[in-house]
Design a protein around this motif. Sequence first.
Motif, mmCIF file in Angstrom:
data_model
loop_
_atom_site.group_PDB
_atom_site.id
_atom_site.type_symbol
_atom_site.label_atom_id
_atom_site.label_comp_id
_atom_site.label_asym_id
_atom_site.label_seq_id
_atom_site.Cartn_x
_atom_site.Cartn_y
_atom_site.Cartn_z
ATOM 1 N N ASP A 61 164.078 17.488 -10.697
ATOM 2 C CA ASP A 61 163.350 16.253 -10.404
ATOM 3 C C ASP A 61 164.295 15.048 -10.406
ATOM 4 N N LEU A 62 165.219 15.012 -11.367
ATOM 5 C CA LEU A 62 166.220 13.938 -11.389
ATOM 6 C C LEU A 62 167.047 13.947 -10.107
ATOM 7 N N TYR A 63 167.465 15.126 -9.694
ATOM 8 C CA TYR A 63 168.261 15.244 -8.469
ATOM 9 C C TYR A 63 167.460 14.747 -7.263
ATOM 10 N N ALA A 64 166.199 15.177 -7.172
ATOM 11 C CA ALA A 64 165.362 14.766 -6.043
ATOM 12 C C ALA A 64 165.189 13.251 -6.000
ATOM 13 N N LYS B 154 158.114 18.015 -5.776
ATOM 14 C CA LYS B 154 156.708 18.267 -5.468
ATOM 15 C C LYS B 154 155.931 18.667 -6.716
ATOM 16 N N TRP B 155 156.581 19.485 -7.574
ATOM 17 C CA TRP B 155 155.903 19.970 -8.779
ATOM 18 C C TRP B 155 155.557 18.798 -9.694
ATOM 19 N N LEU B 156 156.538 18.001 -10.068
ATOM 20 C CA LEU B 156 156.244 16.891 -10.974
ATOM 21 C C LEU B 156 155.471 15.787 -10.280
ATOM 22 N N LEU C 208 152.852 16.363 -8.646
ATOM 23 C CA LEU C 208 151.459 16.708 -8.944
ATOM 24 C C LEU C 208 151.004 16.062 -10.244
ATOM 25 N N TYR C 209 151.914 15.949 -11.215
ATOM 26 C CA TYR C 209 151.588 15.284 -12.474
ATOM 27 C C TYR C 209 151.489 13.775 -12.264
ATOM 28 N N ARG C 210 152.465 13.234 -11.557
ATOM 29 C CA ARG C 210 152.494 11.778 -11.371
ATOM 30 C C ARG C 210 151.276 11.278 -10.601
ATOM 31 N N ASP C 211 150.790 12.104 -9.672
ATOM 32 C CA ASP C 211 149.631 11.724 -8.866
ATOM 33 C C ASP C 211 148.312 12.224 -9.445
ATOM 34 N N ASN C 212 148.370 12.830 -10.626
ATOM 35 C CA ASN C 212 147.171 13.359 -11.297
ATOM 36 C C ASN C 212 146.394 14.312 -10.386
ATOM 37 N N LYS C 213 147.124 15.179 -9.693
ATOM 38 C CA LYS C 213 146.487 16.118 -8.771
ATOM 39 C C LYS C 213 146.245 17.490 -9.394
ATOM 40 N N GLU D 54 160.281 23.169 -2.616
ATOM 41 C CA GLU D 54 159.876 23.004 -1.224
ATOM 42 C C GLU D 54 158.699 23.915 -0.899
ATOM 43 N N ALA D 55 158.764 25.145 -1.400
ATOM 44 C CA ALA D 55 157.651 26.076 -1.190
ATOM 45 C C ALA D 55 156.389 25.570 -1.883
ATOM 46 N N VAL D 56 156.531 25.002 -3.079
ATOM 47 C CA VAL D 56 155.383 24.412 -3.778
ATOM 48 C C VAL D 56 154.726 23.347 -2.911
ATOM 49 N N GLY D 57 155.523 22.467 -2.329
ATOM 50 C CA GLY D 57 154.977 21.407 -1.485
ATOM 51 C C GLY D 57 154.201 21.947 -0.301
ATOM 52 N N LYS D 58 154.745 22.977 0.359
ATOM 53 C CA LYS D 58 154.070 23.577 1.513
ATOM 54 C C LYS D 58 152.757 24.233 1.100
#
Length: 467
Positions: free
Chosen positions: A56-59, A68-70, A72-77, A297-301
Amino acid sequence: MNRRSLLKGGFLAGLGLPFIGLQDVVASPYTGAKKAKNIIMMVSDGMSIGTLNMADLYANRTFGKSSKWLGLYRDNKAVRALMDTASASSMVTDSAAASSSWGGGMRVRNGSLNVGMKGEKPQPILQKFKESGKKVGCVTTVPITHATPAGFCINIDNRGGQDIIAEMYLGLKFDVMMGGGHKYFGEKRAGGNLIPKYLTQGYKVAENRTEMMALDKSKPVLGLFAEDGMPYEVDHQHDAELMKSTPTLAEMTMKAIELMKDNKNGFALQVEGGKVDWAAHSNDLSGLIFDQLAFDEAVGKVIEFAEKDGETLVIITTDHGNSNPGLFYADEANKKFDSLQNFKHSNTWLLGQLNQSFSEQKIIDLIKDNQGFVMKSDDVKSLLVHFKDIVPGQLYNESNLPFYEYGKILGKYTDVQWAGMNHTGDYVELTMFGPGSENLKPFVKNYELHNFMLKAAEMPESLMVKA
């Protein structure tokens, strides 16, 4: 759990109202269909929390946006929990026992795939889903016969029998099986070439990206894109031939969904970023971060698909931590961590190129050209010495390369350090989106996910062995 939820709970208590539980007060992030027609379980194998954090830091620092994974937390999804990963034989699990806890609904000893301590053989969950009329499949970046996909599919007491597992898959006739492991199916297989048998049984076999992209849903699919594990993503991105011939995890995942999504009874799919674990075992930082990002990337898709579909439960987790890497405090931590943006190849690739007869300068140049930093003379000398100290037979180190020493040296240049080279007993992240996610408890044991998935799909639950 967000701050607003805590404040709202405290406000009710302050008014003297009865505590009715956060789920009764705060709406779940998911409010769509109640039944999960489709289930996609995504596993970043061997992902310590530090791995998730550094990706996540790198992204953020490279692309200016969250993983994409984190996200989901930031957007409360999504709904989030911690999961206990122990096996029946140890607080520290291996991948076989971990996957079996999900696949069979009970804890087994390390090394076993859905064979209990007393010889029990629970029916694996993908077999259950297949019998219920769903299409089923697995995609991975390691051999498709490896522990994590196999734990959803078969019963065998020794995870090492991958040539046997390849033959067991033939009889199951699952709809999509894609990843590495050609040597367990093809001409190099100890028990003989299985691919002609797969073709005779009606499978389509894809052996490169072009063949995979051309697949249709008329027949079950076996995709084999590497002899063993697929290449690390950082190596894949910087090799034009690999980019052309080898699909990414996201491409395999979306192709699997495309092949199964129109089935009237839905589908169940396991997705594994298996080389995250291999990189952690090797203390291979660029292998780790870029494969975690490929998984992301797969998580996002998958989340994009699930949001449009409305009937898909997505589960995102890991089976265990591994080596507990982390970014440590130093005056130049930002600058050193950002140097990862210059890496063109993994430690595994680089050490494989290094010949011990090379001059010191040639080694310095090799590292600078492929990982972007200038290694000091003393570190080069130390690295060469440790080629002689390798103990043959180390896990995921058939080439007998000095992974530990190189990972330790690299820490001086990146400020990323490692706690070891093996699995850990950490509780791990468990994230869900979609129908059924609202029922996730804040803390679960790994084997509880078996019935959770069955219940979300409105299928009969198994009689679980408590642990």
